[in-house]
Design a protein around this motif. Sequence first.
Motif, PDB file in Angstrom:
ATOM      1  N   LYS A  57      -2.316 -38.807  89.403  1.00 29.46           N
ATOM      2  CA  LYS A  57      -2.447 -39.396  88.080  1.00 29.46           C
ATOM      3  C   LYS A  57      -1.660 -38.537  87.088  1.00 29.46           C
ATOM      4  CE  LYS A  57      -7.059 -41.059  89.272  1.00 29.46           C
ATOM      5  NZ  LYS A  57      -8.511 -40.908  89.048  1.00 29.46           N
ATOM      6  N   SER A  58      -1.319 -39.112  85.955  1.00 31.49           N
ATOM      7  CA  SER A  58      -0.465 -38.395  84.995  1.00 31.49           C
ATOM      8  C   SER A  58      -1.115 -37.111  84.493  1.00 31.49           C
ATOM      9  CB  SER A  58      -0.122 -39.304  83.818  1.00 31.49           C
ATOM     10  OG  SER A  58      -1.301 -39.749  83.164  1.00 31.49           O
ATOM     11  N   LYS A  59      -2.435 -37.136  84.260  1.00 30.08           N
ATOM     12  CA  LYS A  59      -3.117 -35.936  83.789  1.00 30.08           C
ATOM     13  C   LYS A  59      -3.101 -34.851  84.853  1.00 30.08           C
ATOM     14  CE  LYS A  59      -7.417 -34.291  81.682  1.00 30.08           C
ATOM     15  NZ  LYS A  59      -8.777 -34.643  81.228  1.00 30.08           N
ATOM     16  N   GLU A  60      -3.278 -35.263  86.094  1.00 27.04           N
ATOM     17  CA  GLU A  60      -3.239 -34.299  87.199  1.00 27.04           C
ATOM     18  C   GLU A  60      -1.852 -33.677  87.314  1.00 27.04           C
ATOM     19  OE1 GLU A  60      -6.576 -36.454  90.094  1.00 27.04           O
ATOM     20  OE2 GLU A  60      -4.468 -37.066  90.193  1.00 27.04           O
ATOM     21  N   ARG A  61      -0.828 -34.516  87.153  1.00 23.88           N
ATOM     22  CA  ARG A  61       0.547 -34.006  87.247  1.00 23.88           C
ATOM     23  C   ARG A  61       0.820 -32.978  86.146  1.00 23.88           C
ATOM     24  NH1 ARG A  61       2.786 -38.326  87.955  1.00 23.88           N
ATOM     25  NH2 ARG A  61       3.485 -38.120  90.131  1.00 23.88           N
ATOM     26  N   ASP A  65       1.756 -27.385  84.662  1.00 22.07           N
ATOM     27  CA  ASP A  65       1.471 -26.214  83.834  1.00 22.07           C
ATOM     28  C   ASP A  65       1.029 -25.031  84.699  1.00 22.07           C
ATOM     29  OD1 ASP A  65       2.066 -27.707  81.615  1.00 22.07           O
ATOM     30  OD2 ASP A  65      -0.028 -28.052  81.013  1.00 22.07           O
ATOM     31  N   PHE A  66       0.204 -25.324  85.683  1.00 21.74           N
ATOM     32  CA  PHE A  66      -0.253 -24.265  86.581  1.00 21.74           C
ATOM     33  C   PHE A  66       0.922 -23.648  87.333  1.00 21.74           C
ATOM     34  CE2 PHE A  66      -2.562 -23.221  90.737  1.00 21.74           C
ATOM     35  CZ  PHE A  66      -2.978 -21.979  90.286  1.00 21.74           C
ATOM     36  N   TYR A  67       1.800 -24.506  87.835  1.00 22.25           N
ATOM     37  CA  TYR A  67       2.981 -24.012  88.557  1.00 22.25           C
ATOM     38  C   TYR A  67       3.831 -23.126  87.651  1.00 22.25           C
ATOM     39  CZ  TYR A  67       7.573 -23.998  90.776  1.00 22.25           C
ATOM     40  OH  TYR A  67       8.776 -23.598  91.323  1.00 22.25           O
ATOM     41  N   GLU A  68       4.044 -23.552  86.420  1.00 18.83           N
ATOM     42  CA  GLU A  68       4.877 -22.774  85.502  1.00 18.83           C
ATOM     43  C   GLU A  68       4.235 -21.412  85.199  1.00 18.83           C
ATOM     44  OE1 GLU A  68       7.827 -23.451  84.587  1.00 18.83           O
ATOM     45  OE2 GLU A  68       7.978 -25.542  85.258  1.00 18.83           O
ATOM     46  N   GLU A  69       2.935 -21.392  85.048  1.00 15.04           N
ATOM     47  CA  GLU A  69       2.241 -20.130  84.801  1.00 15.04           C
ATOM     48  C   GLU A  69       2.375 -19.186  85.996  1.00 15.04           C
ATOM     49  OE1 GLU A  69      -1.754 -21.169  83.911  1.00 15.04           O
ATOM     50  OE2 GLU A  69      -1.257 -22.223  82.042  1.00 15.04           O
ATOM     51  N   GLU A  70       2.205 -19.744  87.202  1.00 20.48           N
ATOM     52  CA  GLU A  70       2.316 -18.916  88.405  1.00 20.48           C
ATOM     53  C   GLU A  70       3.751 -18.446  88.622  1.00 20.48           C
ATOM     54  OE1 GLU A  70      -0.347 -17.898  90.623  1.00 20.48           O
ATOM     55  OE2 GLU A  70      -1.191 -18.416  88.667  1.00 20.48           O
ATOM     56  N   PHE A  78      -6.592 -20.785  87.011  1.00 22.65           N
ATOM     57  CA  PHE A  78      -6.757 -21.943  87.887  1.00 22.65           C
ATOM     58  C   PHE A  78      -6.993 -23.191  87.044  1.00 22.65           C
ATOM     59  CE2 PHE A  78      -9.171 -23.940  91.559  1.00 22.65           C
ATOM     60  CZ  PHE A  78      -8.035 -24.065  92.327  1.00 22.65           C
ATOM     61  N   PRO A  79      -6.334 -24.321  87.351  1.00 22.27           N
ATOM     62  CA  PRO A  79      -6.498 -25.528  86.527  1.00 22.27           C
ATOM     63  C   PRO A  79      -7.951 -25.961  86.445  1.00 22.27           C
ATOM     64  CG  PRO A  79      -4.730 -25.811  88.141  1.00 22.27           C
ATOM     65  CD  PRO A  79      -5.414 -24.527  88.467  1.00 22.27           C
ATOM     66  N   SER A  80      -8.353 -26.367  85.253  1.00 27.60           N
ATOM     67  CA  SER A  80      -9.768 -26.661  85.038  1.00 27.60           C
ATOM     68  C   SER A  80     -10.250 -27.811  85.918  1.00 27.60           C
ATOM     69  CB  SER A  80     -10.000 -27.015  83.565  1.00 27.60           C
ATOM     70  OG  SER A  80      -9.187 -28.110  83.183  1.00 27.60           O
ATOM     71  N   PHE A  81      -9.418 -28.828  86.122  1.00 28.30           N
ATOM     72  CA  PHE A  81      -9.906 -29.958  86.906  1.00 28.30           C
ATOM     73  C   PHE A  81     -10.013 -29.596  88.375  1.00 28.30           C
ATOM     74  CE2 PHE A  81      -5.680 -30.629  88.435  1.00 28.30           C
ATOM     75  CZ  PHE A  81      -5.732 -31.503  89.502  1.00 28.30           C
ATOM     76  N   LEU A  82      -9.247 -28.552  88.784  1.00 26.04           N
ATOM     77  CA  LEU A  82      -9.323 -28.129  90.166  1.00 26.04           C
ATOM     78  C   LEU A  82     -10.471 -27.166  90.403  1.00 26.04           C
ATOM     79  CD1 LEU A  82      -5.535 -27.578  90.858  1.00 26.04           C
ATOM     80  CD2 LEU A  82      -6.949 -29.476  91.614  1.00 26.04           C
ATOM     81  N   ALA A  83     -10.871 -26.435  89.374  1.00 18.12           N
ATOM     82  CA  ALA A  83     -11.962 -25.474  89.538  1.00 18.12           C
ATOM     83  C   ALA A  83     -13.232 -26.171  90.009  1.00 18.12           C
ATOM     84  CB  ALA A  83     -12.223 -24.744  88.230  1.00 18.12           C
ATOM     85  N   LEU A  84     -13.371 -27.431  89.645  1.00 18.43           N
ATOM     86  CA  LEU A  84     -14.550 -28.175  90.071  1.00 18.43           C
ATOM     87  C   LEU A  84     -14.559 -28.400  91.568  1.00 18.43           C
ATOM     88  CD1 LEU A  84     -14.601 -30.887  87.272  1.00 18.43           C
ATOM     89  CD2 LEU A  84     -16.058 -28.871  87.449  1.00 18.43           C
TER      90      LEU A  84
END
Length: 770
Positions: free
Chosen positions: A705-709, A714-719, A8-14
Amino acid sequence: MIFSLRNFPSFLALGFFVASCQSPSSQEEGLASGDQVSYNFHIRPILSDKCFACHGPDANKREADLRLDTEEGAFAALKENPGKFALVSGNPSESEVYHRITSQDPGEVMPPPESNLSLTDSEITLIKKWIEQGAKYEPHWAFMPIEKPQVPNSDWGANDIDPFIFKKMKEKGLSPNPEANSFALIKRASLDLTGLPPTPELLNKYVGFENGNTYEKLLDELLSQPAFGEKLAILWLDISRYSDSYGYQDDEYRSQWPYRDWLIHAFNKNLPYDEFLTWQLAGDLLPNPTKEQILATAFNRNHKYTEEGGVIHEEYRIEYVLDKTNTFSKGILGITMECAQCHDHKYDPFSQQEYYELFAFFNNSKEKGFEGDVSQSKPAKTPILWVEQEDLDGILSFINHSDTTKLSISVMGELDESEKRTTYILDRGVYDAPTVPVEASTPASILEFDEVYEKNRLGLAKWATSRENPLTSRVFVNLIWQEIFGKGIVKSAGDFGMQGDLPTHPELLDWLAADFMENDWDIKRLLKQILMSSTYRQSAEISNKHLEIDPDNLYLSRSSRLRLPAENIQDLVLASSGMLVTELGGPSVKPYQPSGLWEAATSGRGTLATYVQDQGDKLYRRGIYNFIKLTVPPPKAIIFDSSNRDRCEISRNRTNTPLQALVMMNDPMVLEAARVLSTKLTEKHKDPEKAMDEAFLRILCREMKSKERSLLKDFYEEELAYFSSNPEEVEKTLNIGEYPMNEGAMTPQNAALMQVIMSLYNLEETITRS
């Protein structure tokens, strides 16, 4: 299917844990300007907490025949020592109150040690200074007539609300935040006025507020949407204790939902608040009442009913009248009148006699304590309003009823003059212990019940909506403020009495209350006025200074961050996914729910013994329409702090618990919404990045935002890699919910995008209005 935390993306885990509520704290008001001690704002709260239980309004509990809640009592000679006085103006050393609160003798000190109460040094200092300044008493602020204060001079603000807020900010050493960006304002206003997220089309129309598409036009558009009535109705359904069952043991079905349809209709057509109240309290007593006005009186009949055999009819009839009395006093007057059911109120100037004088207004309903045949539950209780097809084609066209059967709703009806009951004070509140007869009236400390008013519910409604009534307008504008900012100007929205919280901005509260009445009790105007203010439009950014001076944001130098109400969380998920059915009104629906809940908490009898989930479009309606069984309220809504509706409630908690995160990760509706949105977006966009852009806009209501994108990509590619390598997991993941899906949509791409969308739904920002 359990939503996976895998990679799970780190910024989303929050975002797993939902918005943290602002912890409640008591108002710590410093001394007023000029070092003047105020009885209302400094002294009365101390006396109310520490002294009034023994030296207050309740004569039965009063010690030493001493009253400190009245000026006459406090300055009178002491009964046990006529040469001494509790208070001597300007002279603490001659005042027994000061001697007692500073004494070191356990036999003399007040409060006594056995009470487990004590005064702090600062409280003792305040009382001493107050006595030195004359020990001046003031009428309780909430019972004083409403006079419109002059708007303070200010160099900040968009309308007359802002100078009051800015004045208090400056006193506290705060300054306002800059205005929020247009994306934030559009989302905030849409959630506050409709309970729905803004559509991408609405965002694109108003972003930047350019080309004539102003912020004010946005508010006008939102206020005109049918969803407005659905959003505001949730507040009043809590107040009116609306549910779809009777409560008690068997908890059978009842058909009060046409009242909910009326409520939505009344808010959408902007029925003035004084008429809105009058119809609900006494629509049946108006001259030549219409069926709509009679339907509105269902407000009084939403309380619980027993259908158990062997009950004492009069006991339950009295119970129902008590409920009506308490709902009126709490929901409309904002006072804890129920405390005087058994004895004089311990803190407020309400006697037991005054309680039963208020009770008398509701004591002549045709309502019965028990209907009779326990083998046959009926969806409405006497008196009943029958709605025919011709009504649906005419004055009651707002009722959403698709079949041709008659509808029955429990409403009010008054006994004929020859049948009128005598109301008695009930000893200790016991139904079969009548003492002294009383006539219908209202507490004198609020407003005398003048002879011009009829001694029935219509007279009570006129009294409540009188320009001279100090509470009705104050209480309602405070409720609307609470809806918008999360806390009322008076935090204890259901208690404007002496034990309630003091207003943070008393002059603003009076200004709003007076202005509301001057402008014909116009609810939409009041809401627009608040949302147009600079106070409302501030950003929600929090600085260290905010946290140090005003962590609870009492003084509004920033926008409040509030987790959405339970119903609106469901609405946001359904609306953003495109699944929401926007049909207005109609019977309640039974959505997805864990199996066995009803069955585990029921008598096993009746039509509601087993939970029968609805199908098709009914699964995707707004949260306001979810079926509420009193003994087993909707579990997801309760987890997100909704009212259980068994009594009048005018404020909800906002908690932050792990259960809420688990609901957002595992609820079938959320998973289904992610699956449906994923399918729609992969069909619409060949490029997964564009699909994620649109999902983000629909759910977060802003651009990425660019970092979020980068993180989401990356998360999508992993899944995608995971599902491509494990094709058996695709169907397990996507096969959720009853919303139709083509077999061709069972792809790794859809499963991967669904995981991305689930991560967005689980962000704190998603279900937080900020």
